[in-house]
Design a protein around this motif. Structure first.
Motif, PDB file in Angstrom:
ATOM      1  N   VAL B 274       0.864  -1.179   0.000  1.00  0.00           N
ATOM      2  CA  VAL B 274       0.000   0.000   0.000  1.00  0.00           C
ATOM      3  C   VAL B 274       0.901   1.230   0.000  1.00  0.00           C
ATOM      4  N   HIS B 275       0.628   2.133  -0.932  1.00  0.00           N
ATOM      5  CA  HIS B 275       1.521   3.291  -1.072  1.00  0.00           C
ATOM      6  C   HIS B 275       1.393   4.247   0.122  1.00  0.00           C
ATOM      7  N   ASP B 276       2.539   4.751   0.551  1.00  0.00           N
ATOM      8  CA  ASP B 276       2.561   5.720   1.636  1.00  0.00           C
ATOM      9  C   ASP B 276       3.652   6.723   1.293  1.00  0.00           C
ATOM     10  N   VAL B 277       3.240   7.952   0.920  1.00  0.00           N
ATOM     11  CA  VAL B 277       4.213   8.950   0.438  1.00  0.00           C
ATOM     12  C   VAL B 277       5.198   9.367   1.521  1.00  0.00           C
ATOM     13  N   ALA B 278       4.877   9.055   2.790  1.00  0.00           N
ATOM     14  CA  ALA B 278       5.770   9.456   3.876  1.00  0.00           C
ATOM     15  C   ALA B 278       6.628   8.290   4.370  1.00  0.00           C
ATOM     16  N   ASN B 279       6.576   7.170   3.658  1.00  0.00           N
ATOM     17  CA  ASN B 279       7.350   6.002   4.064  1.00  0.00           C
ATOM     18  C   ASN B 279       8.574   5.865   3.162  1.00  0.00           C
ATOM     19  N   ASP B 280       9.730   6.152   3.716  1.00  0.00           N
ATOM     20  CA  ASP B 280      10.962   6.172   2.916  1.00  0.00           C
ATOM     21  C   ASP B 280      11.242   4.831   2.251  1.00  0.00           C
ATOM     22  N   ALA B 281      10.986   3.770   2.971  1.00  0.00           N
ATOM     23  CA  ALA B 281      11.276   2.448   2.419  1.00  0.00           C
ATOM     24  C   ALA B 281      10.474   2.233   1.135  1.00  0.00           C
ATOM     25  N   LYS B 282       9.228   2.649   1.158  1.00  0.00           N
ATOM     26  CA  LYS B 282       8.387   2.480  -0.028  1.00  0.00           C
ATOM     27  C   LYS B 282       8.812   3.427  -1.153  1.00  0.00           C
ATOM     28  N   SER B 283       9.178   4.651  -0.791  1.00  0.00           N
ATOM     29  CA  SER B 283       9.615   5.594  -1.823  1.00  0.00           C
ATOM     30  C   SER B 283      10.849   5.064  -2.543  1.00  0.00           C
ATOM     31  N   PHE B 285      11.864   2.005  -2.644  1.00  0.00           N
ATOM     32  CA  PHE B 285      11.482   0.775  -3.340  1.00  0.00           C
ATOM     33  C   PHE B 285      10.903   1.107  -4.726  1.00  0.00           C
ATOM     34  N   LEU B 286      10.006   2.083  -4.747  1.00  0.00           N
ATOM     35  CA  LEU B 286       9.387   2.469  -6.018  1.00  0.00           C
ATOM     36  C   LEU B 286      10.420   3.039  -6.989  1.00  0.00           C
ATOM     37  N   ALA B 287      11.332   3.858  -6.431  1.00  0.00           N
ATOM     38  CA  ALA B 287      12.348   4.462  -7.303  1.00  0.00           C
ATOM     39  C   ALA B 287      13.274   3.405  -7.881  1.00  0.00           C
ATOM     40  N   SER B 288      13.366   2.273  -7.179  1.00  0.00           N
ATOM     41  CA  SER B 288      14.316   1.250  -7.643  1.00  0.00           C
ATOM     42  C   SER B 288      13.669   0.241  -8.594  1.00  0.00           C
ATOM     43  N   LEU B 289      12.364   0.348  -8.817  1.00  0.00           N
ATOM     44  CA  LEU B 289      11.710  -0.589  -9.746  1.00  0.00           C
ATOM     45  C   LEU B 289      12.342  -0.461 -11.132  1.00  0.00           C
ATOM     46  N   ASP B 290      12.870  -1.544 -11.636  1.00  0.00           N
ATOM     47  CA  ASP B 290      13.561  -1.474 -12.931  1.00  0.00           C
ATOM     48  C   ASP B 290      12.556  -1.702 -14.061  1.00  0.00           C
ATOM     49  N   TRP B 291      12.000  -0.608 -14.530  1.00  0.00           N
ATOM     50  CA  TRP B 291      10.995  -0.697 -15.596  1.00  0.00           C
ATOM     51  C   TRP B 291      11.607  -0.497 -16.963  1.00  0.00           C
ATOM     52  N   GLN B 292      12.934  -0.220 -16.969  1.00  0.00           N
ATOM     53  CA  GLN B 292      13.547   0.149 -18.249  1.00  0.00           C
ATOM     54  C   GLN B 292      14.320  -0.981 -18.903  1.00  0.00           C
ATOM     55  N   THR B 293      14.695  -2.012 -18.130  1.00  0.00           N
ATOM     56  CA  THR B 293      15.503  -3.063 -18.730  1.00  0.00           C
ATOM     57  C   THR B 293      14.676  -3.838 -19.753  1.00  0.00           C
ATOM     58  N   ALA B 294      15.154  -3.819 -20.975  1.00  0.00           N
ATOM     59  CA  ALA B 294      14.407  -4.461 -22.058  1.00  0.00           C
ATOM     60  C   ALA B 294      14.316  -5.961 -21.803  1.00  0.00           C
ATOM     61  N   GLY B 295      13.157  -6.503 -22.026  1.00  0.00           N
ATOM     62  CA  GLY B 295      12.984  -7.948 -21.989  1.00  0.00           C
ATOM     63  C   GLY B 295      12.902  -8.562 -20.612  1.00  0.00           C
ATOM     64  N   ALA B 296      12.838  -7.714 -19.561  1.00  0.00           N
ATOM     65  CA  ALA B 296      12.731  -8.280 -18.212  1.00  0.00           C
ATOM     66  C   ALA B 296      11.394  -9.017 -18.077  1.00  0.00           C
ATOM     67  N   GLN B 297      11.412 -10.163 -17.405  1.00  0.00           N
ATOM     68  CA  GLN B 297      10.181 -10.941 -17.246  1.00  0.00           C
ATOM     69  C   GLN B 297       9.891 -11.205 -15.770  1.00  0.00           C
ATOM     70  N   PRO B 298       8.741 -10.845 -15.249  1.00  0.00           N
ATOM     71  CA  PRO B 298       7.770 -10.037 -15.988  1.00  0.00           C
ATOM     72  C   PRO B 298       8.228  -8.586 -16.048  1.00  0.00           C
ATOM     73  N   PRO B 299       7.811  -7.834 -17.066  1.00  0.00           N
ATOM     74  CA  PRO B 299       8.217  -6.420 -17.135  1.00  0.00           C
ATOM     75  C   PRO B 299       7.602  -5.644 -15.974  1.00  0.00           C
ATOM     76  N   MET B 300       8.407  -4.794 -15.373  1.00  0.00           N
ATOM     77  CA  MET B 300       7.923  -3.980 -14.260  1.00  0.00           C
ATOM     78  C   MET B 300       7.197  -2.745 -14.807  1.00  0.00           C
ATOM     79  N   PRO B 301       6.211  -2.235 -14.083  1.00  0.00           N
ATOM     80  CA  PRO B 301       5.545  -1.003 -14.500  1.00  0.00           C
ATOM     81  C   PRO B 301       6.355   0.217 -14.081  1.00  0.00           C
ATOM     82  N   VAL B 302       6.096   1.335 -14.759  1.00  0.00           N
ATOM     83  CA  VAL B 302       6.748   2.581 -14.362  1.00  0.00           C
ATOM     84  C   VAL B 302       5.877   3.245 -13.287  1.00  0.00           C
TER      85      VAL B 302
END
Lengths: 627, 348
Positions: B274-283, B285-302
């Motif tokens: 559940v998203h929490d804009v004041a939770n550093d761990a989640k922020s 985590f979201l910033a580290s989602l690798d949505w750009q690597t081509a061909g990643a399975q499953p592809p991550m969302p941006v």
């Protein structure tokens, strides 16, 4: 038992009962390890001398290292003071009195001491290991011939200090640290200095009562040593100088510069905004201004030199008197912002407290080698106004004037101070704030016919419009602007026109400069030209040469861009023109190029101010060679 | 200063459009961003004369010329410095910084991280097109490994910055991401940025049709919009994908992101974050989602929207607070007293 504080003279008043000899002036130098407190000792002695009514000029000289290994040559810190019953202009060439706190200080300084001069040494510090660190095989204080050359006073300063403080229960380290106050006390006695100010200062400076007592005792012990031992037969007195009446304070160039900026901003009814990145020898300006938030001063310690300049320019856009202070290496980084400031025509002050360069060079030593950088050191045709204060106290006036010109002409102004002015001090006759001139600085609010590059007919400056003004929304930036609209323009004719207008704007500052004063022999055939901090040395040298019958005049430049309008004509009147500066010949290059004059340079690049004696000799040599 | 009262409620989009011809390439994503900013400005209730746009150098940095506000087109990378001066001298102004991936993350990287840690109340719009446009097509600090550009004919070998992670790492109190072509989303993020007190950092993924065309098409084309956009909402589970194929994100036991299918009708598994804009761990985590690597399975969302929004002291308020406190001192601002401080003496 340790000695209680107090004077042992018969009247307990801090006045010696020994015979007094009078001197016109005395040059004294305190030298010791970086940790020995020599700058402090020198500053206290300076204040005492100023209060005794002498004219004074100081020359602090310290290494870049905060604490180089103790006892080494690299760690020697010195403070020289010239105090006089006459008007003086330099810190003196060679000391008449040298106080050395260890062998390294002796090694670095003793050759400068005049023959027959007084040498006071802490002989306790001349231990085997200290001697070795300073490169001595034996003890130079015991060397044959030394007492023929100098009047040596070999004093057990450390031991006497320890003895005086022994029942205070302080750790040995703290006790030994008080020895500089013993030396100060001894010198205060020797020169009949008033002691109240120093005793008051000790009370104000130290928080712990035992430290106040310790330093007070060390000071008294030094004073009493002179008074009671047989070592010193007489004391010396330098009578009061004939000084203009008024209230005085002893002020360093950096402090005067900071106060000048503050006063100017107040007189312009604007907020002072100082953005800076710490750098020697300019940081004290930041420290001074940061301490004056009660005057509404904003100080900003930026992430780097570039940001400091950018923040200042942004503040100027918002309507502050914006200043960024630095030294040469920092100016290199601020060059791009200066270019933008020239292009957007906003007022901004860049203080360059020059030091020995290039690169890190000599961070704590003075040099005048950034003149060409100030004049030309940017890409594009990028003229800025340049002013150089001539003394620590002139730093106040130069800063004040720089602010006035920056606002009136909507231009960056570079203030070229240097390490000698920054840390050196002079008695300053404090002005009354009410007597300082007002600085006209009205923001533009008229919407009719407005465009951001609408120019004032007299000064060619554009209007200062700050955000928040309705109806005058506009954009400025680094791209070339159209002369008639202020919009972006790449038109060929327009670009040339704008370059010429920006140059003319700076030239017009010359119309209101104070007339150039020509000093020295009115019938001279030779003109010596100086600029910046070398004023005093050149003034003293020309005075000396005149007294020897040499037909020499002296002109000192305060504004380097624009140059005073009469300088060309003036130069043409003399058979010889000599330009003396602490660089490889930068102003001389400018004058030769501008006026096609065969000017001769005198140059020094040793991280030290000119010595009057050297100048006298060198100028004489030039007079003979070119006669 | 003359202060003609302005009725801010009557400002329209047109009031923020300057008379300058816009000179971006046809099809440039910057047009869409400009249009949305001009649309949002009147809704903020700030008179336009109190708005300042500050930029550096680059395609995005031409932005201030097109806004009929105060503007400063400054030096490459230096907009945060200029803007700091503008805002610190005049805290009442609404200050906007427009920058790009080269301007903000390369030549101006130092200024960017420092303005973020200081937390001035300004808004930063970083147009990220993963290429240098104005200098005609060299790789930027966000270009992907292997990307062929004029200055990397055999492919980029420089590891790219992750913009959002960098901003978070610098201590930014507000970090958001949006896309040039998602007009509604862009507007909502701009509103959130303005509402945030402190430095608001907004990364706008922006297409460069000339030098990096289609760089974000994997998340902006029809499939991408449907399957690859994680639209963040504070307090809501991290869900994405079309109604027919809903997915959620959870953390594996190894603390790695996992994409799992979700049937909202059956209730959402409590493993789904559940998203929490004041939770550093989640922020982070979201910033580290690798949505750009081509061909990643499953592809991550941006992740799009506000990754982080926390309150911290605002720089200019702290600075002026100290000054206001100092001005309460006795004899504050008295120069004659100042000149007489230290050891002074009188010569008669």
């Amino acid at each position: 038992m340790g000695a209680p504080s107090g004077f042992t003279s018969s009247d307990k008043s801090g006045r010696s009962t020994k015979p007094v000899e009078s001197r016109e002036h005395v040059v004294i130098r305190f030298a010791g390890d970086s940790g020995d407190g020599m700058q402090l000792t020198g500053t206290q002695f300076t204040n005492q001398s100023a209060m005794a009514g002498n004219d004074i000029v100081t020359l602090p000289d310290f290494p870049a290292e905060i604490r180089a290994p103790a006892g080494t040559l690299a760690g020697v810190s010195g403070f020289q003071l010239n105090f006089s019953s006459q008007h003086i202009f330099t810190p003196g060439d060679e000391p008449d009195v040298l106080v050395v706190m260890n062998p390294a200080a002796y090694a670095v300084n003793v050759d400068d001491l005049v023959e027959g001069g007084i040498l006071i040494a802490d002989n306790d510090a001349f231990s085997k290991s200290n001697l070795r660190k300073a490169g001595f095989e034996g003890n130079p204080l015991e060397a044959e011939g030394l007492t023929d050359r100098y009047r040596l006073f070999s004093v057990p300063i450390t031991k006497m200090t320890v003895e005086a403080l022994k029942d205070l229960g302080l750790p040995q380290k703290s006790v030994v640290r008080c020895k500089n106050f013993f030396a100060l006390g001894l010198c205060s006695w020797l020169f009949n200095r008033p002691t109240d100010a120093t005793l008051r200062w000790i009370e104000a400076k130290f928080k712990k009562p035992e430290l106040i007592e310790a330093n007070r005792r060390a000071f008294h012990a030094g004073w009493n040593y002179g008074e009671t031992t047989e070592a010193f037969a007489a004391t010396y007195q330098v009578p009061e100088a004939d000084i203009e009446p008024g209230r005085y304070t002893n002020i360093t160039g950096n402090k005067a510069l900071a106060w000048g900026l503050m006063a100017a901003a107040a007189k312009a009814d604007k907020q002072l905004f100082y953005a800076s990145y710490p750098i020697t020898p300019a940081s004290d300006i930041l420290h001074e201004l940061a301490a004056h938030k009660d005057f509404g001063v904003i100080t900003f310690q930026a992430e780097d030199e570039i940001a400091a300049a950018g923040v200042a320019l942004g503040a100027s856009f918002s309507g502050s008197v914006a200043v960024t202070g630095t030294s040469g290496p920092g100016v290199s980084l601020k060059g791009e912002t200066l270019g933008l400031a020239v292009m957007v025509e906003l007022p901004m002050i860049v203080v360059n407290v020059q030091r020995g360069g290039p690169s890190t060079g000599l961070p704590t030593k003075p040099e005048q080698s950034d003149l060409l950088q100030a004049l030309y050191g940017r890409h594009g045709e990028c003229p800025v106004a340049v002013i150089a204060p001539s003394s620590p106290t002139d730093c106040f006036d130069a800063a004040f004037e720089a602010v006035r010109v920056a606002i009136r002409y909507m231009t960056p102004v570079i203030v070229l101070s240097d390490g000698f002015l920054a840390n050196g001090s002079r008695p300053w006759k404090t002005p009354s704030f009410a007597d300082l001139p007002e600085i006209a600085a009205k923001f533009w609010t008229e919407t009719l016919g407005f465009h951001p590059y609408l120019r004032d007919e007299d000064t060619l400056s554009r209007p200062w419009v700050v955000p928040g003004t309705p109806g005058l929304e506009h954009r400025v930036g680094g791209l070339e602007k159209d002369y008639n609209s202020g919009n972006i323009s790449y038109m060929p004719q327009n670009h040339e026109r704008m370059i010429r207008v920006r140059a003319s704007k700076i030239e017009r500052i010359a119309d209101e400069l104070q007339p150039l004063e020509v000093m020295g022999d009115p019938d001279a055939d030779t003109l010596v030209i100086s600029w910046g901090s070398t004023y005093g040395a050149l003034y003293a040298a020309v005075k000396e040469l005149n007294s020897q019958g040499q037909p020499i005049a002296h002109a000192h430049l305060r504004w380097l861009n624009p140059l005073p309008p009469e300088i060309g004509e003036l130069i043409a009147r003399y058979k010889r023109v000599i330009v003396a500066e602490l660089n490889m010949g930068q102003l001389v290059r400018v004058l030769r190029e501008r006026f096609l004059v065969d000017a001769v340079p005198i140059n020094r690049m040793q991280g030290q101010p000119f010595k009057t004696g050297e100048l006298v000799a060198e100028i004489k040599g030039l007079m003979e060679k070119r006669a | 200063m003359s202060t003609t009262a302005v009725d801010v409620t009557k400002q329209t989009r047109k009031d923020f459009v300057s008379d300058q011809d816009v000179r971006w390439c046809p099809g440039c994503g910057d047009y869409a961003i400009l249009a949305q900013v001009q649309k949002v400005m009147p809704e903020l209730g700030v008179p336009r004369e109190n708005v300042v746009f500050v930029s550096g150098i680059g395609c995005s940095s031409r932005f201030p010329y097109y806004m009929n506000t105060y503007g400063f087109h400054s030096i490459h990378g230096r907009a945060p410095a200029l803007a700091t001066g503008v805002k610190l001298a005049r805290p009442d102004l609404s200050v906007w910084i427009v920058t790009g991936d080269g301007d903000g993350l390369s030549i101006g990287g130092n200024h960017l991280i420092h303005i973020l840690r200081r937390n001035l109340d300004v808004n930063i719009l970083l147009f990220n097109n993963e290429v240098y446009g104005l200098t005609k097509g060299q790789y930027s600090p966000t270009s992907r490994l292997g990307q062929i550009t004029k200055s990397s004919p055999m492919g980029v070998v420089d590891q790219p910055f992750d913009t959002a992670a960098l901003a978070l790492g610098a201590g930014a109190t507000f970090v958001a991401r949006t896309i040039d072509v998602e007009q509604k989303h862009l507007q909502s993020v701009l509103h959130a940025a303005v509402e945030h007190k402190g430095t608001s950092f907004v990364e706008i993924l922006q297409n460069c049709p000339i030098f990096n065309d289609g760089v974000f098409s994997e998340v902006t084309d029809d499939d991408g919009r449907a399957y690859r956009q994680l639209l963040l909402e504070n307090g809501k589970p991290m869900l994405f994908g079309p109604e027919s194929d809903r997915k959620g994100i959870r953390l594996s036991r190894e603390m790695r992101p996992e994409v799992v299918s979700v049937n909202e009708d059956e209730g959402i598994d409590e493993d789904i974050l559940v998203h929490d804009v004041a939770n550093d761990a989640k922020s982070f985590f979201l910033a580290s989602l690798d949505w750009q690597t081509a061909g990643a399975q499953p592809p991550m969302p941006v992740p799009l929207g506000v990754l982080r929004a926390v309150d911290r002291p605002i720089y200019e308020q702290s600075v002026h607070g100290q000054i206001d406190a100092a001005r309460q001192k006795e004899a504050a601002g008295d120069f004659d007293r100042l000149f007489a401080t230290g050891d002074s003496w009188v010569v008669d």
